[in-house]
Design an enzyme around this catalytic site. Structure first.
Site, PDB file in Angstrom:
ATOM      1  N   LYS A  13       0.834  -1.213   0.000  1.00 40.72           N
ATOM      2  CA  LYS A  13       0.000   0.000   0.000  1.00 40.72           C
ATOM      3  C   LYS A  13       0.863   1.255   0.000  1.00 40.72           C
ATOM      4  CE  LYS A  13      -2.265  -0.897   3.856  1.00 40.72           C
ATOM      5  NZ  LYS A  13      -1.653  -2.183   4.278  1.00 40.72           N
ATOM      6  N   ARG A  88      -9.464   0.908   9.343  1.00 36.95           N
ATOM      7  CA  ARG A  88      -9.043  -0.449   9.693  1.00 36.95           C
ATOM      8  C   ARG A  88     -10.092  -1.193  10.508  1.00 36.95           C
ATOM      9  NH1 ARG A  88      -3.003   0.320   9.397  1.00 36.95           N
ATOM     10  NH2 ARG A  88      -1.986  -1.597  10.014  1.00 36.95           N
ATOM     11  N   ARG A 127      11.721  -6.795   5.173  1.00 37.96           N
ATOM     12  CA  ARG A 127      11.557  -5.372   4.845  1.00 37.96           C
ATOM     13  C   ARG A 127      12.513  -4.486   5.648  1.00 37.96           C
ATOM     14  NH1 ARG A 127       5.755  -2.395   5.204  1.00 37.96           N
ATOM     15  NH2 ARG A 127       5.901  -2.786   7.441  1.00 37.96           N
ATOM     16  N   ARG A 160      11.561  -2.009  11.039  1.00 38.72           N
ATOM     17  CA  ARG A 160      10.490  -1.637  11.961  1.00 38.72           C
ATOM     18  C   ARG A 160      10.400  -2.650  13.097  1.00 38.72           C
ATOM     19  NH1 ARG A 160       5.017  -0.093   8.779  1.00 38.72           N
ATOM     20  NH2 ARG A 160       4.148  -1.255  10.515  1.00 38.72           N
ATOM     21  N   ARG A 171      -0.464  -9.214  13.652  1.00 36.08           N
ATOM     22  CA  ARG A 171      -1.019  -8.166  12.775  1.00 36.08           C
ATOM     23  C   ARG A 171      -1.919  -8.793  11.706  1.00 36.08           C
ATOM     24  NH1 ARG A 171       4.499  -5.715  11.150  1.00 36.08           N
ATOM     25  NH2 ARG A 171       3.420  -4.306   9.725  1.00 36.08           N
TER      26      ARG A 171
HETATM   27  P1  AMP Z   1       1.007   0.308   9.567  1.00 36.09           P
HETATM   28  O1  AMP Z   1       2.198   1.178   9.365  1.00 36.09           O
HETATM   29  O2  AMP Z   1      -0.176   0.737   8.743  1.00 36.09           O
HETATM   30  O3  AMP Z   1       1.342  -1.164   9.374  1.00 36.09           O
HETATM   31  O4  AMP Z   1       0.558   0.483  11.085  1.00 36.09           O
HETATM   32  C1  AMP Z   1       1.424   0.130  12.147  1.00 36.09           C
HETATM   33  C2  AMP Z   1       0.622  -0.002  13.435  1.00 36.09           C
HETATM   34  O5  AMP Z   1       0.021   1.267  13.751  1.00 36.09           O
HETATM   35  C3  AMP Z   1      -0.541  -0.979  13.380  1.00 36.09           C
HETATM   36  O6  AMP Z   1      -0.143  -2.326  13.632  1.00 36.09           O
HETATM   37  C4  AMP Z   1      -1.437  -0.419  14.476  1.00 36.09           C
HETATM   38  O7  AMP Z   1      -0.956  -0.745  15.752  1.00 36.09           O
HETATM   39  C5  AMP Z   1      -1.273   1.087  14.297  1.00 36.09           C
HETATM   40  N1  AMP Z   1      -2.252   1.637  13.338  1.00 36.09           N
HETATM   41  C6  AMP Z   1      -1.994   2.177  12.115  1.00 36.09           C
HETATM   42  N2  AMP Z   1      -3.107   2.600  11.514  1.00 36.09           N
HETATM   43  C7  AMP Z   1      -4.126   2.313  12.368  1.00 36.09           C
HETATM   44  C8  AMP Z   1      -5.528   2.474  12.304  1.00 36.09           C
HETATM   45  N3  AMP Z   1      -6.140   3.011  11.228  1.00 36.09           N
HETATM   46  N4  AMP Z   1      -6.260   2.056  13.371  1.00 36.09           N
HETATM   47  C9  AMP Z   1      -5.671   1.526  14.458  1.00 36.09           C
HETATM   48  N5  AMP Z   1      -4.367   1.325  14.578  1.00 36.09           N
HETATM   49  C10 AMP Z   1      -3.573   1.714  13.533  1.00 36.09           C
END
Ligand code: AMP
Length: 214
Positions: A13, A88, A127, A160, A171
């Site tokens: 994404k 989400r 990654r 990360r 996740r």
């Molecule tokens: P991402 O970078 O999108 O993989 O997000 C990393 C982490 O941030 C996720 O595993 C969640 O803990 C938190 N997070 C990101 N976006 C959201 C969202 N829209 N709602 C809730 N938690 C989020």
């Protein structure tokens, strides 16, 4: 253009959002990036989110919706945006519907990038990212230089904290349980499209572009 890029962690994404963002000159809004910045700056939100994120769980909907509302009010969102990692949960999708109505925005299109779980796991454990420009590397398919300095901007390349096998598997579970149902929300509106995320980056981009041109 008002767009949601949807899909499990690691499907690409962020990579696709950056390409669309550059092409249409609209911002990529990644709630994950915003939360990581909040954690780094040790803001109140960052302090609340840090443990939740390290477990791979979701940050509460009300905090995320506040963050999005504030972000949408910034002038660079005037002509569109690409949402990456939001909504989400169903509650977030409904909160977004309310915001869209309130701000008189056009109906959002939702494009899902599909990649099987085993491929996603392989991508995420390998990654690596630049801490400055966000460029993506992969220890197998696109390895970073030995000095771990970004080839684009010279920033530091890092892994990360949540890209470890245990958190990745959580996740993915969270995605299936809480995020996948959001798909139906956009399917019902007739605004849902899917592309195969296993193709090379340029081919995925072409497939997305074909949907956007329609
Ligand atoms: P991402 O970078 O999108 O993989 O997000 C990393 C982490 O941030 C996720 O595993 C969640 O803990 C938190 N997070 C990101 N976006 C959201 C969202 N829209 N709602 C809730 N938690 C989020």
């Amino acid at each position: 253009m008002y767009l949601i890029l949807f899909g499990a962690p690691g499907v690409g994404k962020g990579t696709q959002a950056k390409l669309i963002s550059a092409k249409y000159d609209i911002p990529q809004i990644s709630t994950g990036d915003m939360l990581r910045a909040a954690v780094k700056d040790q803001t109140d939100l960052g302090k609340k989110a840090v443990k939740i994120m390290s477990r791979g769980e979701l940050v509460p909907d009300d905090l995320i919706l506040d963050l999005i509302r504030e972000r949408f009010s910034q002038p660079d969102c005037d002509h569109g945006f690409i949402l990456d990692g939001f909504p989400r949960t169903l509650a977030q999708a409904e909160g977004l519907d309310e915001l869209v109505a309130e701000m008189n925005l056009p109906e959002l299109r939702c494009i899902e990038i599909q990649v099987p779980d085993e491929k996603v796991i392989e991508r995420l454990v390998n990654r690596r990212l630049c801490d400055n420009c966000g460029a993506d590397y992969n220890m197998i398919t696109n390895p970073p230089p030995a000095d771990m300095k970004c080839t684009i901007c010279g920033g530091n390349i890092y892994q990360r904290k949540d890209d470890n096998e245990e958190t990745i598997s959580n996740r993915l579970e969270v995605y299936t349980r809480q995020t996948a149902p959001v798909k139906e929300h956009y399917q019902k509106k007739g605004q849902f499209f899917s592309v195969d995320g296993q193709m090379p980056v340029e081919k995925v981009q072409e497939a997305i572009q074909a949907i956007l041109n329609n």
